[in-house]
Design a protein around this motif. Structure first.
Motif, PDB file in Angstrom:
ATOM      1  N   GLU A  46     -52.039 -12.387 -12.813  1.00 54.28           N
ATOM      2  CA  GLU A  46     -50.937 -11.457 -12.555  1.00 54.28           C
ATOM      3  C   GLU A  46     -51.022 -10.958 -11.125  1.00 54.28           C
ATOM      4  N   CYS A  47     -49.875 -10.899 -10.460  1.00 54.47           N
ATOM      5  CA  CYS A  47     -49.821 -10.320  -9.120  1.00 54.47           C
ATOM      6  C   CYS A  47     -49.743  -8.806  -9.285  1.00 54.47           C
ATOM      7  N   LEU A  48     -50.807  -8.121  -8.893  1.00 60.23           N
ATOM      8  CA  LEU A  48     -50.873  -6.671  -9.072  1.00 60.23           C
ATOM      9  C   LEU A  48     -50.132  -5.929  -7.970  1.00 60.23           C
ATOM     10  N   ALA A  49     -50.101  -6.514  -6.773  1.00 59.98           N
ATOM     11  CA  ALA A  49     -49.403  -5.881  -5.659  1.00 59.98           C
ATOM     12  C   ALA A  49     -49.009  -6.937  -4.644  1.00 59.98           C
ATOM     13  N   ALA A  50     -47.856  -6.732  -4.032  1.00 61.03           N
ATOM     14  CA  ALA A  50     -47.395  -7.527  -2.905  1.00 61.03           C
ATOM     15  C   ALA A  50     -46.796  -6.523  -1.927  1.00 61.03           C
ATOM     16  N   VAL A  51     -47.624  -6.038  -1.022  1.00 65.46           N
ATOM     17  CA  VAL A  51     -47.247  -4.949  -0.124  1.00 65.46           C
ATOM     18  C   VAL A  51     -46.787  -5.522   1.205  1.00 65.46           C
ATOM     19  N   VAL A  52     -45.559  -5.203   1.611  1.00 64.55           N
ATOM     20  CA  VAL A  52     -44.975  -5.705   2.850  1.00 64.55           C
ATOM     21  C   VAL A  52     -44.946  -4.579   3.871  1.00 64.55           C
ATOM     22  N   ASP A  53     -45.505  -4.830   5.054  1.00 63.61           N
ATOM     23  CA  ASP A  53     -45.445  -3.843   6.130  1.00 63.61           C
ATOM     24  C   ASP A  53     -45.826  -4.514   7.446  1.00 63.61           C
ATOM     25  N   THR A  54     -45.457  -3.867   8.542  1.00 64.92           N
ATOM     26  CA  THR A  54     -45.799  -4.414   9.856  1.00 64.92           C
ATOM     27  C   THR A  54     -47.247  -4.119  10.218  1.00 64.92           C
ATOM     28  N   SER A  55     -47.824  -3.105   9.613  1.00 68.96           N
ATOM     29  CA  SER A  55     -49.213  -2.750   9.888  1.00 68.96           C
ATOM     30  C   SER A  55     -49.900  -2.395   8.577  1.00 68.96           C
ATOM     31  N   LEU A  56     -50.951  -3.128   8.257  1.00 72.02           N
ATOM     32  CA  LEU A  56     -51.712  -2.865   7.033  1.00 72.02           C
ATOM     33  C   LEU A  56     -53.176  -2.664   7.423  1.00 72.02           C
ATOM     34  N   SER A  57     -53.555  -1.421   7.605  1.00 75.82           N
ATOM     35  CA  SER A  57     -54.925  -1.094   8.007  1.00 75.82           C
ATOM     36  C   SER A  57     -55.832  -1.033   6.781  1.00 75.82           C
ATOM     37  N   GLY A  58     -57.113  -0.845   7.020  1.00 75.08           N
ATOM     38  CA  GLY A  58     -58.061  -0.688   5.927  1.00 75.08           C
ATOM     39  C   GLY A  58     -57.725   0.519   5.058  1.00 75.08           C
ATOM     40  N   GLN A  59     -57.267   1.600   5.685  1.00 74.99           N
ATOM     41  CA  GLN A  59     -56.882   2.795   4.924  1.00 74.99           C
ATOM     42  C   GLN A  59     -55.705   2.502   4.010  1.00 74.99           C
ATOM     43  N   ARG A  60     -54.740   1.745   4.508  1.00 76.34           N
ATOM     44  CA  ARG A  60     -53.570   1.400   3.695  1.00 76.34           C
ATOM     45  C   ARG A  60     -53.983   0.494   2.533  1.00 76.34           C
ATOM     46  N   VAL A  61     -54.881  -0.461   2.793  1.00 76.97           N
ATOM     47  CA  VAL A  61     -55.355  -1.348   1.730  1.00 76.97           C
ATOM     48  C   VAL A  61     -56.050  -0.536   0.649  1.00 76.97           C
ATOM     49  N   ALA A  62     -56.908   0.413   1.054  1.00 77.16           N
ATOM     50  CA  ALA A  62     -57.612   1.264   0.094  1.00 77.16           C
ATOM     51  C   ALA A  62     -56.623   2.089  -0.728  1.00 77.16           C
ATOM     52  N   ARG A  63     -55.593   2.618  -0.078  1.00 76.12           N
ATOM     53  CA  ARG A  63     -54.579   3.409  -0.785  1.00 76.12           C
ATOM     54  C   ARG A  63     -53.828   2.552  -1.806  1.00 76.12           C
ATOM     55  N   GLU A  64     -53.499   1.322  -1.430  1.00 81.20           N
ATOM     56  CA  GLU A  64     -52.792   0.426  -2.355  1.00 81.20           C
ATOM     57  C   GLU A  64     -53.689   0.054  -3.535  1.00 81.20           C
ATOM     58  N   LEU A  65     -54.962  -0.178  -3.291  1.00 84.21           N
ATOM     59  CA  LEU A  65     -55.888  -0.494  -4.384  1.00 84.21           C
ATOM     60  C   LEU A  65     -56.025   0.692  -5.332  1.00 84.21           C
ATOM     61  N   ASP A  66     -56.035   1.911  -4.792  1.00 82.69           N
ATOM     62  CA  ASP A  66     -56.085   3.100  -5.646  1.00 82.69           C
ATOM     63  C   ASP A  66     -54.826   3.215  -6.503  1.00 82.69           C
ATOM     64  N   GLN A  67     -53.666   2.880  -5.927  1.00 82.63           N
ATOM     65  CA  GLN A  67     -52.424   2.941  -6.704  1.00 82.63           C
ATOM     66  C   GLN A  67     -52.432   1.933  -7.858  1.00 82.63           C
ATOM     67  N   ILE A  68     -52.978   0.751  -7.617  1.00 79.22           N
ATOM     68  CA  ILE A  68     -53.091  -0.235  -8.694  1.00 79.22           C
ATOM     69  C   ILE A  68     -54.036   0.297  -9.764  1.00 79.22           C
ATOM     70  N   ALA A  69     -55.157   0.869  -9.335  1.00 77.22           N
ATOM     71  CA  ALA A  69     -56.172   1.362 -10.270  1.00 77.22           C
ATOM     72  C   ALA A  69     -55.675   2.545 -11.092  1.00 77.22           C
ATOM     73  N   ASP A  70     -54.693   3.285 -10.587  1.00 79.83           N
ATOM     74  CA  ASP A  70     -54.138   4.409 -11.360  1.00 79.83           C
ATOM     75  C   ASP A  70     -53.552   3.934 -12.684  1.00 79.83           C
ATOM     76  N   THR A  71     -52.976   2.749 -12.702  1.00 80.07           N
ATOM     77  CA  THR A  71     -52.376   2.241 -13.931  1.00 80.07           C
ATOM     78  C   THR A  71     -53.289   1.295 -14.702  1.00 80.07           C
ATOM     79  N   ARG A  72     -54.188   0.595 -14.009  1.00 84.85           N
ATOM     80  CA  ARG A  72     -54.999  -0.437 -14.655  1.00 84.85           C
ATOM     81  C   ARG A  72     -56.477  -0.103 -14.752  1.00 84.85           C
ATOM     82  N   GLY A  73     -56.943   0.843 -13.961  1.00 84.86           N
ATOM     83  CA  GLY A  73     -58.372   1.090 -13.850  1.00 84.86           C
ATOM     84  C   GLY A  73     -58.948   0.229 -12.736  1.00 84.86           C
TER      85      GLY A  73
END
Length: 192
Positions: A70-97
Motif C-alpha cells: 500500500e502507498c501510505l504517502a505520496a507527498v509532492v513539494d518543491t522542497s522536502l527537508s528531513g523535518q518535512r519527511v519526519a512530519r509526514e511519517l508522523d502523520q502516517i503513524a497517527d492513523t497506522r502506528g
C-alpha cells in the motif's frame, strides 16, 4: 601548465593546497533486513523528481508498506527537508502506528540529524540501502516509483504544484490494494 610541473613548483616552494573533504553525513545503524510478516512492520521510502511546465523542479516522497504494498504517502513539494519527511511519517503513524523498520537510500534528507532523532525518539529501526543505484536494494518502493513515472509523470504535463498534487493523489488512490486494480502478484486478479 600541466599538473606535474605545477606539483614540482609547489613542492620546491614548500607550498601545500588543502584538499576539501566531502560533506560528513550521519549514518544510522546497518542491520540485515527482515522479511515483513504482516502490515506495518516495514515501510520503504524514496523520492521521485519531475518538473512543472515552467521548468521548476519538484519532488515526490513515496512511502510504501512492504507487506501490503500500500502507498501510505505520496507527498509532492518543491522542497522536502528531513523535518518535512519526519512530519509526514508522523502523520502516517497517527492513523497506522509506527513501523518496526523503515528502509531508504542514503539521500541527504533521509540521513539528516532530524531523521536520526526521529527514529531514535520513536524507537523505529532505520535501514539504509548501501548499494547505490541498485533498484533491487529497495525493490518495493523502486517498483512503485517506476510505475508512477510510467502511469503519471510521463503521461501528464503539470501546470502547477496543485495540479501535480491532485494527479499524484489520484494515482496513489488508484494504486492502493483496496482499489479494484489487477495485480501481477495475484495473477492478474483484483484484491477485492
Amino acid at each position: 601548465m600541466n599538473w606535474k610541473k605545477l606539483y614540482r613548483i609547489y613542492s620546491e616552494e614548500g607550498l601545500t593546497v588543502r584538499k576539501r573533504g566531502g560533506r560528513k553525513r550521519t549514518v544510522g545503524t546497518r542491520a540485515p533486513m527482515t522479511i515483513p510478516q504482516g502490515p506495518n512492520q516495514r515501510w520503504s521510502s524514496d523520492f521521485v523528481s519531475d518538473s512543472l511546465l515552467c521548468g521548476r523542479r519538484f519532488r515526490i516522497l513515496n512511502v510504501i508498506d512492504d507487506f501490503s504494498r500500500e502507498c501510505l504517502a505520496a507527498v509532492v513539494d518543491t522542497s522536502l527537508s528531513g523535518q518535512r519527511v519526519a512530519r509526514e511519517l508522523d502523520q502516517i503513524a497517527d492513523t497506522r502506528g509506527y513501523p518496526c523498520l523503515v528502509v531508504s537510500d542514503n539521500g541527504t534528507e533521509l540521513t539528516s540529524n532530524t531523521i536520526l532523532k526521529w527514529q531514535e525518539d520513536r524507537k523505529v529501526d532505520w535501514h539504509y540501502t548501501t548499494a547505490a543505484r541498485k533498484p533491487m536494494s529497495n525493490g518495493f518502493v523502486e517498483s512503485f516509483n517506476g510505475r508512477m513515472r510510467d502511469e503519471c509523470s510521463n503521461k501528464h504535463l503539470f501546470d502547477n504544484s496543485r495540479h501535480a498534487r491532485n494527479l499524484v493523489a489520484a494515482r496513489r488512490t488508484d494504486f492502493n490494494p483496496y482499489h479494484d486494480r489487477p495485480r501481477s502478484s495475484l495473477a492478474g486478479l483484483t484484491p477485492g
